[in-house]
Design an enzyme around this catalytic site. Structure first.
Site, PDB file in Angstrom:
ATOM      1  N   ASP A   1       0.790  -1.029  -0.017  1.00  0.00           N
ATOM      2  CA  ASP A   1      -0.048  -0.036   0.120  1.00  0.00           C
ATOM      3  C   ASP A   1       0.958   1.315   0.012  1.00  0.00           C
ATOM      4  OD1 ASP A   1      -2.055  -1.760   0.547  1.00  0.00           O
ATOM      5  OD2 ASP A   1      -2.847  -0.946   2.307  1.00  0.00           O
ATOM      6  N   ASP A   2       0.108   2.229  -0.409  1.00  0.00           N
ATOM      7  CA  ASP A   2       0.728   3.811  -0.404  1.00  0.00           C
ATOM      8  C   ASP A   2       1.845   4.094  -1.190  1.00  0.00           C
ATOM      9  OD1 ASP A   2       0.450   4.059   3.385  1.00  0.00           O
ATOM     10  OD2 ASP A   2      -0.978   3.478   2.014  1.00  0.00           O
TER      11      ASP A   2
ATOM     12  N   HIS B   1      -6.271   3.348  -3.787  1.00  0.00           N
ATOM     13  CA  HIS B   1      -6.087   3.418  -2.448  1.00  0.00           C
ATOM     14  C   HIS B   1      -6.503   5.001  -1.980  1.00  0.00           C
ATOM     15  CE1 HIS B   1      -5.471   1.985   1.270  1.00  0.00           C
ATOM     16  NE2 HIS B   1      -3.990   2.494   1.683  1.00  0.00           N
TER      17      HIS B   1
ATOM     18  N   HIS C   1      -5.370   9.741   1.117  1.00  0.00           N
ATOM     19  CA  HIS C   1      -5.337   8.858   2.038  1.00  0.00           C
ATOM     20  C   HIS C   1      -5.534   9.608   3.495  1.00  0.00           C
ATOM     21  CE1 HIS C   1      -3.855   5.622   4.621  1.00  0.00           C
ATOM     22  NE2 HIS C   1      -3.997   4.872   3.562  1.00  0.00           N
TER      23      HIS C   1
ATOM     24  N   HIS D   1       3.750  -2.327   3.116  1.00  0.00           N
ATOM     25  CA  HIS D   1       3.596  -0.739   2.549  1.00  0.00           C
ATOM     26  C   HIS D   1       4.893  -0.608   1.742  1.00  0.00           C
ATOM     27  CE1 HIS D   1       0.653  -0.827   5.582  1.00  0.00           C
ATOM     28  NE2 HIS D   1       0.073   0.281   4.909  1.00  0.00           N
TER      29      HIS D   1
END
Length: 704
Positions: A496-497, A546, A550, A664
């Site tokens: 993620d991210d 995502h 965020h 991540h």
């Protein structure tokens, strides 16, 4: 002396620039135009070049082939030839365009409309004709007719042709639809091809040339594979026609655009089709009940016309040709629209599109879609065998060693458009580089044998440009479908991210182990990292959204705020990679409680939280969320270590059948990249295989 130094530096910089300009390449593949200027520049050096191109003729960095040739002092760009829609892709197809002089370059510009005769006088100005056009993968695309005519005219004039290869947007494995019958050849069907031919424009040139006999050279792509869709190449899509502005439109045009010539209506970039007298709900039910892969149909009535909206769920499974046949059959059965029939004096547009009159005859009888498919099954199977010798690319990324040359010994008189008999291959299969045809397949011509490395071709054979490269020991040149390992335990690695500077280290490790993963992208991190995202897609990894920000305070305020933020991020992902995600991951996960803190108290409560509204809307929009059931713990702090990340994985992985691991790859997560090799090794020791998350396997969304 100090005054001279800046000039010396400038001169050194110019000396480092190759003849065609800078060729830095961040795409996953190199196009034929890239390879021409970087490897095979001698093909055009010192020559007067004519160029058949339009706005799609750009290299992997977006530089036009026209500009590359203009900058090249060793080459003379002597003439430009524009296909349908002109050099800029904006000229109406019906508009008459006469030869002119380019207002900037001062060279002749010829109109080479596929429906008209090719200009023969273009060859008076050139030594070689270069072709750089983006095809759509459909037989009906007029640019491949331009290519056919180009080869025919060049053969008559004795001038060589060089085709710069480009991807087939539909990939090289989608081969389907009625095969063109010779009497129905036209500007939207120059040769015996099915509606979706599964060949690149370079492969098509080799296929066409089997009976034309032009002095043909194909400059292949580097890094391309047969299974690649355009979205996976890392290239930006340049619309090759006004109506094909997006890649989904290219796919859907083969599903709904084949209704040309009927009274059915098409809208929304080919994603809606309908007609008077059709019940939209029954139409959608019939299509959805057919379980066509990769697509669903939503009932949608417009101005009294009952229709369906096509929603592509999985572009890898979606077969637009098969879908189109089912659409036509059910639309006819439900709406009884009149089916145009050809006469002795005029061939209907529907018959020219289908390439076979038997399809319209079956539609008139309201035959089932399965009956339609059965009508061309044998011819389609024969075509798949016929095309094999002319395929360049296989399962492994292609590495060009030499240009691919093709020249038949003689030019059959029946090779031109309008010939009475179907075209048959005239000689041995063309050797096509580092991925030869699959061993054991039947040759296209009785008695012909596939060319082998070191074999002496017969006098009439098409001569290969390079020796056949041997496939790796123990592996067939074209790999058969690989059965899944016996283990029923699967691990999905998710990150993620990103993208960030950490992502390439993650990708390097995944590549080393031959493993694919799934990346959930934060939209605000895309600008400046487009090349990393392109690499991620090109190397076979899956991507999902995502959100853009965020930021919990933004995304969980209201349902509308969440999807505005998610779509903003997805648009940046699509712009950079060509892929619009259908997978996504909620910031904090689908069962988070942090959303309670930020939800609008006027609209939501603990009993009716914002997450309920968001989840319902996500289902309406056909988004699929993905949670996790294992984490390496890197979300809790930026002070974690690689050792702690590994320990967390080992503690949580027991003997689960399916695990989705949350990690991540943002800029502060270097320990995750450092821990990854040991995590992979540990999971392998536990008997897990690895896979990407796909929309057609939604059970992984509920593992948390």
């Amino acid at each position: 002396m100090k005054k001279i130094i800046p000039f010396l530096i400038l001169a050194l910089i110019f000396c480092m620039i190759p003849p065609g300009g800078s060729s830095a390449n961040t795409a996953a593949i190199q196009l034929g135009s890239d390879v021409l200027f970087e490897q095979f520049h001698s093909l055009i050096e010192g020559k007067k070049v004519g160029l058949l191109t339009n706005q799609t003729g750009v290299n992997s960095q977006g530089t036009s082939t026209i500009d590359q040739l203009r900058r090249d002092r060793s080459v003379t760009l002597a003439a430009l030839i524009a296909p349908e829609y002109g050099l800029d892709g904006k000229t109406p197809a019906s508009q008459e365009v006469t030869p002119s002089i380019h207002p900037v370059y001062g060279i002749p510009v010829y109109d080479w409309n596929a429906a008209k005769k090719e200009p023969s006088d273009v060859f008076e100005h050139v030594d070689v004709l270069l072709v750089d056009l983006q095809d759509t993968g459909a037989r009906t695309n007029p640019y491949i007719t331009n290519l056919y005519d180009c080869l025919s005219a060049a053969a008559k004039q004795g001038k060589p042709v060089i085709v710069l290869d480009r991807p087939n947007p539909l990939g090289g494995q989608l081969v389907d639809g009625p095969v063109l019958e010779a009497p129905l050849r036209s500007s939207i069907g120059p040769d015996t091809l099915p509606l979706a031919h599964g060949m690149t424009i370079g492969e098509l040139a080799l296929f066409f040339n089997r009976n034309i006999g032009a002095d043909l050279t194909v400059v292949p792509m580097q890094g391309y594979t047969r299974a690649m869709l355009y979205q996976e190449t890392g290239l930006a899509w340049t619309p090759n026609a006004p109506q094909l502005g997006t890649l989904p439109a290219v796919f859907d045009s083969l599903a709904t655009g084949i209704a040309d010539g009927t009274s059915l209506l098409v809208a929304d970039d080919f994603s809606w089709i309908g007609g008077e007298g059709i019940d939209a709900n029954r139409f959608a039910d019939a299509l959805n009940a057919s379980l066509l892969p990769g697509v669903v149909f939503l009932p949608d009535t417009r101005n009294g016309a009952g229709g369906v909206k096509l929603q592509i769920m999985n572009v890898h499974l979606y077969n637009p040709v098969k879908t189109g046949m089912y659409i036509l059959a059910y639309a006819r059965q439900l709406g009884h629209f009149p089916v145009p029939q050809s006469t002795d004096t005029e061939i209907s547009l529907l018959d020219r599109t289908m390439g076979a009159a038997k399809i319209s005859e079956a539609l008139a009888q309201e035959k089932s879609p399965q009956d339609l498919e059965a009508l061309y099954a044998d011819q389609l199977a024969a075509f798949k065998e016929l095309r094999k010798p002319y395929l360049i690319y296989g399962d492994e990324p292609y590495l060009p060693l030499l240009p691919i040359k093709s020249k038949a010994a003689a030019v059959p008189q029946a090779g031109a458009k309008g010939e009475a008999n179907p075209v048959q291959p005239s000689d041995k299969p063309v050797q096509t580089g580092t991925k030869p045809a699959q061993p054991g397949t039947a040759p296209a011509t009785p008695g012909a044998k596939p060319a082998q490395s070191g074999a002496t071709p017969a006098p009439t054979a098409v001569k290969p440009a390079q020796p056949a490269a041997k496939p790796p020991a123990g592996k067939p040149a074209v790999k058969p479908p690989v059965a899944k390992p016996a283990t029923d335990k699967v691990a999905y690695l998710t990150f993620d991210d990103g993208p960030s500077a950490v992502t390439p280290h993650v990708l390097d490790t995944l590549k080393k182990f031959g493993i694919k993963a799934t990346f959930f992208i934060v939209g605000r991190n895309v600008p400046g990292h487009e090349a990393i995202l392109k690499r991620t897609v090109a190397e076979g990894h899956a991507i999902g959204g995502h959100t853009y920000s965020h930021d919990y305070s933004i995304v969980y305020k209201t349902k509308e705020a969440f999807f505005a933020d998610l779509e903003k991020g997805n648009q940046l992902i699509e712009k950079a990679s060509g892929i619009k995600p259908t997978l996504f991951r909620y910031p904090g996960g689908s069962t988070n409680t942090v959303s309670h803190k930020y939800q609008d108290a006027k609209q939501y409560s603990l009993a009716n939280p914002v997450m309920n509204a968001i989840k319902a809307e996500a289902a309406n929009r056909h988004y699929i969320f993905i949670d996790w059931n294992v984490t390496n713990g890197d979300a809790r702090s930026n002070k974690y270590t690689a050792a702690s990340a590994i320990a967390n994985i080992k503690q949580q992985v027991k003997n689960q059948k399916e695990i989705v691991i949350l990690m991540h790859d943002s800029s502060t997560k270097s320990p995750t990249a450092q821990a990854l090799p040991e995590i992979i090794t540990f999971l392998k020791s536990k008997g897990y295989r690895f896979d990407v998350i796909r929309p057609d396997h939604p059970t992984v969304s509920t593992v948390k």
